[in-house]
Design an enzyme around this catalytic site. Structure first.
Site, PDB file in Angstrom:
ATOM      1  N   GLY A  38      18.688  60.324   2.626  1.00 32.21           N
ATOM      2  CA  GLY A  38      19.577  61.445   2.145  1.00 32.21           C
ATOM      3  C   GLY A  38      20.998  60.952   2.421  1.00 32.21           C
ATOM      4  O   GLY A  38      21.195  60.697   3.276  1.00 32.21           O
ATOM      5  N   SER A  39      21.705  61.879   1.349  1.00 29.25           N
ATOM      6  CA  SER A  39      23.208  61.556   1.626  1.00 29.25           C
ATOM      7  C   SER A  39      23.408  62.911   2.646  1.00 29.25           C
ATOM      8  O   SER A  39      22.798  63.700   3.028  1.00 29.25           O
ATOM      9  CB  SER A  39      24.041  61.775   0.252  1.00 29.25           C
ATOM     10  N   GLY A  40      24.738  63.007   2.966  1.00 33.40           N
ATOM     11  CA  GLY A  40      25.356  64.026   3.822  1.00 33.40           C
ATOM     12  C   GLY A  40      25.123  63.660   5.302  1.00 33.40           C
ATOM     13  O   GLY A  40      25.738  64.512   6.062  1.00 33.40           O
ATOM     14  N   HIS A  41      24.967  62.486   5.734  1.00 27.56           N
ATOM     15  CA  HIS A  41      24.844  62.062   7.043  1.00 27.56           C
ATOM     16  C   HIS A  41      25.836  60.926   7.171  1.00 27.56           C
ATOM     17  O   HIS A  41      25.899  60.127   8.026  1.00 27.56           O
ATOM     18  CB  HIS A  41      23.518  61.399   7.225  1.00 27.56           C
TER      19      HIS A  41
ATOM     20  N   ASP B 267      10.584  60.059   2.740  1.00 26.28           N
ATOM     21  CA  ASP B 267      10.807  58.876   2.702  1.00 26.28           C
ATOM     22  C   ASP B 267       9.708  57.946   3.048  1.00 26.28           C
ATOM     23  O   ASP B 267       9.526  56.732   2.290  1.00 26.28           O
ATOM     24  CB  ASP B 267      11.853  58.629   3.956  1.00 26.28           C
TER      25      ASP B 267
ATOM     26  N   HIS C  46      18.805  67.912   9.728  1.00 31.04           N
ATOM     27  CA  HIS C  46      19.084  68.718   8.725  1.00 31.04           C
ATOM     28  C   HIS C  46      18.909  70.356   9.106  1.00 31.04           C
ATOM     29  O   HIS C  46      18.658  71.003   8.249  1.00 31.04           O
ATOM     30  CB  HIS C  46      18.033  68.378   7.761  1.00 31.04           C
TER      31      HIS C  46
END
Lengths: 335, 335
Positions: free
Chosen positions: A54-57, A110, A219
């Site tokens: 996921g993005s945001g990391h 994932d 998260h």
């Protein structure tokens, strides 16, 4: 919501464009807008090494594509898995006939999508083998390692897997060292504040002022417990005392230490934490061979930090020490 | 106050310890606990290159000590100048008989202390010459360049001054290219939230939710104006339209672009901003030779970003492209 964005629903699309524009020697587009690849020279029969998440990391995951690191990456929406097609397309972008090592983190989405991608790839004559990172000590007891999530330890798995592929290891060899890396890695996070997913517009969990959440996930997954905010030295002690007995690490071990900020933590505070961790490890007779301190694996603008410790052996040390170039991690030969 | 510290009054002392422990090949202690130096090999008669400034901007300033970069740094308390003695001791640590270039930012305390250090050094047979960065367009009108503050443009000045010294330039030569770098550099910041100085325990200024402060300084100095929070593309337009006409930059120019987060800004948002800036520059016929996007010069956990643009020529380009190793910036030879 105080953010530097245009449209909450276009954060991933627009940031991916920015990454490629800003780092054209490290990242290139593919036909799939959610798959990026390394545009530099790579040996003809090198094993492909990919990841996705996921993005945001950021800089994870796309920031670890580069020289002697990852060949391609599948990019998901904020805090959610890339599609199976994206994992497949990343494998295609990375494959040179020697197979592809997909080194990713243990999350339901994932796992499902990589499994599907692996089956689809097989039909197309591409072999994908996987290592699933599960370094987060807080996410399940030691008796249930298979339930643990992957966190910042993934970076060390990518570094070592990428180095092995660059050194000419075959697919078996890359999988072997990447698996050993994650087997010998333990991580723990501490959260001091939450973050806002742009499309949600409000904090996705809450941490009371004056408290900290030990064992928080990337998260905001609940941790082991919420305690009064401790001084950095005590925070370091809690983290070291969680991580060290779990493997266990012991006197005489040589380790790599990675302290990552979760996004909003000032760089100097990460180093205050490192100072305390280093001292605690030394007291236990554990020697730090190499350390990484900075924003390596973040959770948007969360305030907090993760500690990751990897037990090294000669082979892992050599691979970890190989120079590498990427947005998130650039390491040079020492003189 | 949600922070990873032990004692608000020991933040600098403890973080400096952490930096040296975490990066022993890049930073070493000197007899002065507020002066750090590069411990690596350096040519015998190289010009020394130093800087100094308040803490809280990490990785600036100490994070730019390294190979082909700064030789030593004077470390101040949070947001306040190092002492004259620390600037003097940094010069002593860096001097190899060829003189010392002190490349720092235009703040009253730093100006006074560098001036005193220069006089003291002269009595001890060490020549210090200075370049004072004044790249912050928002801090004074173009008719009063001498009143402008130095901000993230300092990093490009250190990169180029450090490269010149490593290439064997004499003191005159290092000063000449460092001065030309800052003369051809313009910066502007936009702040979306404040930060808390640990020893104060409360925000040192305030930015209303839904607004942004254009032209904010690195310590929260008031900017040009406070407006409604704009989308990233509009923010980029305001920043580019402030910086470009000020030099002015024009069609056919080749530039370096540096976008730095102020501490809490997610890495992906910095890249959304970069994408828009890159497009606006292209529309004006300005070509980006090299870009840097990340937390290069921060203000604790402020949310926001700075844009810095440097007009290059062949000499500056060559010096900018020289590989360098430091905590804040590691750049390798391209293949």
């Amino acid at each position: 919501m105080q953010r530097i964005i245009n449209d909450p629903d276009l954060v991933v699309e627009e940031s991916v464009l920015g990454y490629v524009k800003a780092h054209p020697r490290l990242l290139a587009h593919t036909d799939n807008p959610r798959v990026l690849k390394y545009p530099g020279r790579v040996a003809d029969n090198k094993v492909g090494v990919i990841t996705g998440g996921g993005s945001g990391h950021e800089p994870a995951f796309l920031g670890y594509v580069g020289k002697n690191l990852l060949d391609a990456v599948a990019v998901g929406e904020i805090f959610s898995s890339p599609t199976a097609i994206s994992f497949l397309d990343a494998a295609k972008a990375a494959d040179r006939g020697a197979g592809v090592a997909c080194l990713y983190g243990n999350y339901a989405g994932d796992n499902m999508n990589v499994k599907m991608a692996t089956k689809m790839a097989e039909k197309q004559g591409i072999t994908i083998r996987t290592v699933v990172a599960n370094d987060d000590v807080a996410s399940a007891p030691a008796t249930e390692l298979g339930k643990r999530r992957g966190v910042a330890g993934e970076i060390l798995m990518w570094k070592i897997g990428g180095a092995a592929a660059a050194r000419g290891y075959d697919l078996d060899g890359v999988i072997r060292v990447a698996q050993r890396t994650i087997d010998q890695t333990r991580s723990i996070g501490v959260g001091l504040s939450s973050c806002v997913i742009p499309a949600a517009g409000k904090p996705n969990f809450h941490i009371e002022a004056g408290t900290m959440e030990v064992g928080i996930g990337h998260h905001g997954e609940p941790g082991i417990n919420v305690t009064a905010l401790a001084p950095a030295n005590e925070m370091a002690r809690i983290m070291v005392d969680t991580v060290v007995p779990d493997l266990p690490f012991g006197a005489g071990d040589e380790v790599a230490v990675l302290i990552s900020g979760l996004g909003a933590t000032p760089n100097n505070e990460l180093h205050i934490l490192y100072s305390a961790v280093d001292e605690l490890l030394q007291e236990k007779g554990i020697r730090v061979h190499r350390s990484y301190v900075g924003n390596y694996f973040t959770s948007l603008e969360m305030f907090g930090a993760t500690l990751t410790v990897l037990k090294l052996d000669d082979e892992l040390k050599q691979l970890l020490d190989l120079p590498a170039t990427s947005i998130g991690l650039t390491q040079v030969e020492e003189d």
